[in-house]
Design a protein around this motif. Structure first.
Motif, PDB file in Angstrom:
ATOM      1  N   TYR A   1      -2.912   4.147  -9.144  1.00 27.21           N
ATOM      2  CA  TYR A   1      -3.066   5.577  -9.424  1.00 27.21           C
ATOM      3  C   TYR A   1      -1.772   6.162  -9.991  1.00 27.21           C
ATOM      4  CZ  TYR A   1      -3.853  10.556  -8.510  1.00 27.21           C
ATOM      5  OH  TYR A   1      -3.972  11.929  -8.633  1.00 27.21           O
ATOM      6  N   CYS A   2      -0.641   5.796  -9.405  1.00 23.99           N
ATOM      7  CA  CYS A   2       0.644   6.281  -9.907  1.00 23.99           C
ATOM      8  C   CYS A   2       0.896   5.816 -11.332  1.00 23.99           C
ATOM      9  CB  CYS A   2       1.777   5.802  -8.997  1.00 23.99           C
ATOM     10  SG  CYS A   2       1.800   6.543  -7.340  1.00 23.99           S
ATOM     11  N   HIS A   3       0.725   4.520 -11.574  1.00 23.27           N
ATOM     12  CA  HIS A   3       1.005   3.972 -12.901  1.00 23.27           C
ATOM     13  C   HIS A   3       0.060   4.550 -13.947  1.00 23.27           C
ATOM     14  CE1 HIS A   3       3.407   0.159 -11.548  1.00 23.27           C
ATOM     15  NE2 HIS A   3       3.867   1.276 -11.026  1.00 23.27           N
ATOM     16  N   ASN A   4      -1.195   4.739 -13.598  1.00 18.50           N
ATOM     17  CA  ASN A   4      -2.135   5.333 -14.546  1.00 18.50           C
ATOM     18  C   ASN A   4      -1.782   6.777 -14.869  1.00 18.50           C
ATOM     19  OD1 ASN A   4      -3.563   2.956 -14.724  1.00 18.50           O
ATOM     20  ND2 ASN A   4      -5.187   3.587 -13.328  1.00 18.50           N
ATOM     21  N   ASN A   5      -1.000   7.415 -13.986  1.00 20.83           N
ATOM     22  CA  ASN A   5      -0.519   8.769 -14.228  1.00 20.83           C
ATOM     23  C   ASN A   5       0.938   8.765 -14.681  1.00 20.83           C
ATOM     24  OD1 ASN A   5      -2.611  11.002 -13.296  1.00 20.83           O
ATOM     25  ND2 ASN A   5      -2.818   9.276 -11.880  1.00 20.83           N
ATOM     26  N   GLN A   6       1.398   7.608 -15.201  1.00 22.36           N
ATOM     27  CA  GLN A   6       2.727   7.443 -15.796  1.00 22.36           C
ATOM     28  C   GLN A   6       3.861   7.708 -14.805  1.00 22.36           C
ATOM     29  OE1 GLN A   6       2.972   9.749 -19.398  1.00 22.36           O
ATOM     30  NE2 GLN A   6       1.079   8.932 -20.228  1.00 22.36           N
ATOM     31  N   ILE A   7       3.645   7.359 -13.542  1.00 25.10           N
ATOM     32  CA  ILE A   7       4.666   7.540 -12.517  1.00 25.10           C
ATOM     33  C   ILE A   7       5.081   6.183 -11.970  1.00 25.10           C
ATOM     34  CG2 ILE A   7       5.156   8.448 -10.204  1.00 25.10           C
ATOM     35  CD1 ILE A   7       3.220  10.762 -10.912  1.00 25.10           C
ATOM     36  N   ALA A   8       6.363   5.857 -12.091  1.00 25.66           N
ATOM     37  CA  ALA A   8       6.935   4.657 -11.476  1.00 25.66           C
ATOM     38  C   ALA A   8       7.562   5.072 -10.152  1.00 25.66           C
ATOM     39  CB  ALA A   8       7.978   4.024 -12.397  1.00 25.66           C
ATOM     40  N   HIS A   9       7.193   4.400  -9.067  1.00 24.50           N
ATOM     41  CA  HIS A   9       7.691   4.792  -7.749  1.00 24.50           C
ATOM     42  C   HIS A   9       9.157   4.416  -7.562  1.00 24.50           C
ATOM     43  CE1 HIS A   9       8.271   4.711  -3.374  1.00 24.50           C
ATOM     44  NE2 HIS A   9       7.276   5.577  -3.296  1.00 24.50           N
ATOM     45  N   ARG A  10       9.513   3.182  -7.889  1.00 22.30           N
ATOM     46  CA  ARG A  10      10.882   2.654  -7.886  1.00 22.30           C
ATOM     47  C   ARG A  10      11.498   2.459  -6.498  1.00 22.30           C
ATOM     48  NH1 ARG A  10      14.707   5.152 -12.330  1.00 22.30           N
ATOM     49  NH2 ARG A  10      14.500   7.053 -11.085  1.00 22.30           N
ATOM     50  N   ASP A  11      10.739   2.624  -5.453  1.00 19.66           N
ATOM     51  CA  ASP A  11      11.268   2.302  -4.123  1.00 19.66           C
ATOM     52  C   ASP A  11      10.133   1.843  -3.212  1.00 19.66           C
ATOM     53  OD1 ASP A  11      13.304   1.897  -2.325  1.00 19.66           O
ATOM     54  OD2 ASP A  11      13.375   3.971  -1.623  1.00 19.66           O
ATOM     55  N   ILE A  12       9.273   0.971  -3.756  1.00 22.46           N
ATOM     56  CA  ILE A  12       8.163   0.433  -2.967  1.00 22.46           C
ATOM     57  C   ILE A  12       8.722  -0.556  -1.958  1.00 22.46           C
ATOM     58  CG2 ILE A  12       6.062  -0.965  -3.049  1.00 22.46           C
ATOM     59  CD1 ILE A  12       5.598   0.141  -5.879  1.00 22.46           C
ATOM     60  N   LYS A  13       8.479  -0.305  -0.693  1.00 21.36           N
ATOM     61  CA  LYS A  13       8.935  -1.191   0.376  1.00 21.36           C
ATOM     62  C   LYS A  13       8.174  -0.852   1.648  1.00 21.36           C
ATOM     63  CE  LYS A  13      12.932   1.722   1.500  1.00 21.36           C
ATOM     64  NZ  LYS A  13      14.400   1.707   1.714  1.00 21.36           N
ATOM     65  N   ALA A  14       8.284  -1.713   2.647  1.00 22.77           N
ATOM     66  CA  ALA A  14       7.520  -1.543   3.884  1.00 22.77           C
ATOM     67  C   ALA A  14       7.871  -0.245   4.589  1.00 22.77           C
ATOM     68  CB  ALA A  14       7.754  -2.735   4.810  1.00 22.77           C
ATOM     69  N   ASP A  15       9.127   0.203   4.491  1.00 19.88           N
ATOM     70  CA  ASP A  15       9.537   1.458   5.124  1.00 19.88           C
ATOM     71  C   ASP A  15       8.839   2.658   4.511  1.00 19.88           C
ATOM     72  OD1 ASP A  15      11.832  -0.563   4.775  1.00 19.88           O
ATOM     73  OD2 ASP A  15      12.492   0.571   6.537  1.00 19.88           O
ATOM     74  N   ASN A  16       8.419   2.541   3.254  1.00 17.96           N
ATOM     75  CA  ASN A  16       7.790   3.654   2.543  1.00 17.96           C
ATOM     76  C   ASN A  16       6.273   3.542   2.494  1.00 17.96           C
ATOM     77  OD1 ASN A  16      10.206   4.916   2.086  1.00 17.96           O
ATOM     78  ND2 ASN A  16      10.510   4.042   0.045  1.00 17.96           N
ATOM     79  N   ILE A  17       5.726   2.690   3.353  1.00 19.84           N
ATOM     80  CA  ILE A  17       4.279   2.618   3.541  1.00 19.84           C
ATOM     81  C   ILE A  17       3.994   3.070   4.972  1.00 19.84           C
ATOM     82  CG2 ILE A  17       2.219   1.183   3.490  1.00 19.84           C
ATOM     83  CD1 ILE A  17       3.639   1.384   0.781  1.00 19.84           C
ATOM     84  N   LEU A  18       3.272   4.169   5.125  1.00 14.45           N
ATOM     85  CA  LEU A  18       2.919   4.681   6.445  1.00 14.45           C
ATOM     86  C   LEU A  18       1.476   4.311   6.769  1.00 14.45           C
ATOM     87  CD1 LEU A  18       4.559   8.233   6.249  1.00 14.45           C
ATOM     88  CD2 LEU A  18       5.562   6.078   7.030  1.00 14.45           C
ATOM     89  N   LEU A  19       1.158   4.314   8.045  1.00 16.17           N
ATOM     90  CA  LEU A  19      -0.190   3.990   8.516  1.00 16.17           C
ATOM     91  C   LEU A  19      -0.770   5.204   9.219  1.00 16.17           C
ATOM     92  CD1 LEU A  19       0.504   0.425   9.986  1.00 16.17           C
ATOM     93  CD2 LEU A  19      -0.352   1.005   7.705  1.00 16.17           C
ATOM     94  N   ASP A  20      -1.964   5.621   8.790  1.00 15.47           N
ATOM     95  CA  ASP A  20      -2.586   6.777   9.432  1.00 15.47           C
ATOM     96  C   ASP A  20      -3.284   6.361  10.720  1.00 15.47           C
ATOM     97  OD1 ASP A  20      -5.025   5.620   8.754  1.00 15.47           O
ATOM     98  OD2 ASP A  20      -5.501   7.061   7.182  1.00 15.47           O
ATOM     99  N   TRP A  21      -3.987   7.290  11.336  1.00 14.23           N
ATOM    100  CA  TRP A  21      -4.573   7.023  12.651  1.00 14.23           C
ATOM    101  C   TRP A  21      -5.662   5.962  12.600  1.00 14.23           C
ATOM    102  CZ3 TRP A  21      -9.703   8.144  14.166  1.00 14.23           C
ATOM    103  CH2 TRP A  21     -10.480   8.828  13.225  1.00 14.23           C
TER     104      TRP A  21
END
Length: 418
Positions: free
Chosen positions: A128-148
């Protein structure tokens, strides 16, 4: 620094009365994240408080603009932005199960079925980000949250960039252990292909329980990454093995695009098996019913209509977005809507058992690297929980613990990508 933190803390007292701050769940050099209750809807939210600094104003503005443009079930949603003299407040969706780093660490590694599910959700967010021309540049386990419900949510767009097609980036930022080789050679790079490499490191970490590249010095890490020397345990399934080696190709042009990743068998098979409960369902409340609920809560219907028509960024719109979000995903911590009253005082007695994960609070910093380290390193765990720090390269990497590691071999009979 201490003066900045004091200013950030003092801003809490003047923060809008619609929010009741509960406790700090993460802290960085320039920001912190607090768990709060949105009083009108009695819903838990995360409030990121960023110290206003002239040098970082453009970075904060970019993060806000990018987050406002993103609406996806596997990306943390931004509800409201409020600025005081000293502090910028970002009111966001709260993911109650904490971050993926801690989740992996507690289990040493993930079962492959769970890794496939979570990785597929992360890939959906990155697509979704890439298709909207957005590079995240800090993809890592710390930046992935888990909801309930245990679903993945990509967060922290402080280093994200809007990238026109064919445009290359020249500012070097991210977390060294997840950084692509091209970031270490001082040349312009494709932000999207760099994200793909980070996805490869993340998938390796999820199923193996350690990083594919690690060294005791920045130069040692650089050499490992530039040579792409790593090994994959024999027990890793072939479909995951193939995806890892395709994502961790040294040549950026040899890595698959996000659309090509979506077509690989590991992802398509997982998507076919995902139950509907793991995805966001259409909102059960219509705009009309949400506005009606807000009228019951004390908001004036005329103000509701004007705010929605003009898409104002105010507390009324925040209430609308929170109600809309809750109707879409539900929340085990969400309480029934109650009429808003003047002088409302929350009884927090019912919330003392609420699980509060200690999450990283990222501070805005241009042209910088965030630090991470081995899952076996207690010092890194503590730093990550406190919010971590961003360092300009070179940075001192924390060392591995002395716990012996089992041998990890790449077996020649494994299928290889061409």
């Amino acid at each position: 620094m201490e003066q900045g933190r004091e200013a950030c803390c003092s801003s809490e007292d003047s923060f809008m009365p619609e929010y009741k701050m509960l406790k700090t769940v993460g802290q960085g050099q320039f920001s912190k994240v607090k768990l709060a209750i949105h009083v009108p809807t009695v819903t838990h939210v995360a409030v990121k408080m960023i110290r206003n600094e002239k040098d970082y104003a453009s970075v904060v503005a970019s993060e806000i603009n990018i987050m406002k443009s993103l609406k996806h079930p596997h990306i943390i949603e931004l509800f409201h932005v409020f600025q005081s003299r000293d502090t910028t407040f970002l009111v966001m969706e709260h993911a109650s199960q904490g971050d993926l780093y801690r989740y992996i660490m507690e289990r040493r590694c993930l079962h492959e079925s769970e890794a496939r599910r979570l990785f597929t959700q992360i890939v959906l967010a990155v697509e979704y980000c890439h298709n909207n021309q957005i590079a995240h540049r800090d993809i890592k386990a710390d930046n992935i949250l888990l909801d309930w419900m245990g679903n993945a949510k990509l967060c922290d767009f402080g280093l994200a960039a809007k990238v026109p097609p064919g445009h290359l980036l020249t500012d070097y930022c991210g977390t060294p252990l997840y950084c692509a080789p091209e970031l270490f050679v001082g040349e312009a790079y494709d932000g999207f292909r760099a994200d793909i490499w980070s996805l490869g490191v993340l998938l390796f970490l999820m199923v193996v329980g350690r990083f594919p590249f690690w060294a005791r010095s920045p130069e040692g890490l650089r050499r490992q990454i530039l040579s792409s020397k790593y090994s994959i345990p024999e027990h890793i399934s072939n479909d995951i093995f193939i995806v890892i080696i395709r994502l961790l190709m040294i040549n950026p042009g040899s890595r698959p695009s996000i659309d090509q990743i979506m077509r690989c068998s590991m992802i398509t098979d997982t998507l076919a098996r995902l139950p509907p409960s793991t995805q966001r369902l259409p909102g059960t409340l219509t705009t009309t019913s949400i506005v009606s609920s807000m009228t019951v809560m004390g908001y004036k219907s005329e103000e509701n209509t004007d705010c929605l028509r003009e898409q104002k960024d105010n507390q009324l719109m925040a209430t609308y977005l929170i109600l809309k979000h809750e109707s879409s995903v539900g929340d085990s911590c969400h309480q029934p809507v109650k009429p808003r009253q003047s002088g409302l005082v929350l009884n927090l007695g019912d919330h003392h058992t609420f699980p509060v994960p200690l999450r990283r609070a990222t501070e805005p910093a241009p042209l910088a690297f965030t630090m991470s380290c081995s899952l076996q390193e207690t010092e890194h765990e503590n730093n990550a929980r406190q919010g971590g720090t961003r360092h300009s390269m070179p940075a001192t990497l924390c060392h591995l613990s002395d716990r012996p590691q089992p041998p990890h071999l790449v077996f020649p009979n494994r299928p290889r990508s061409s």
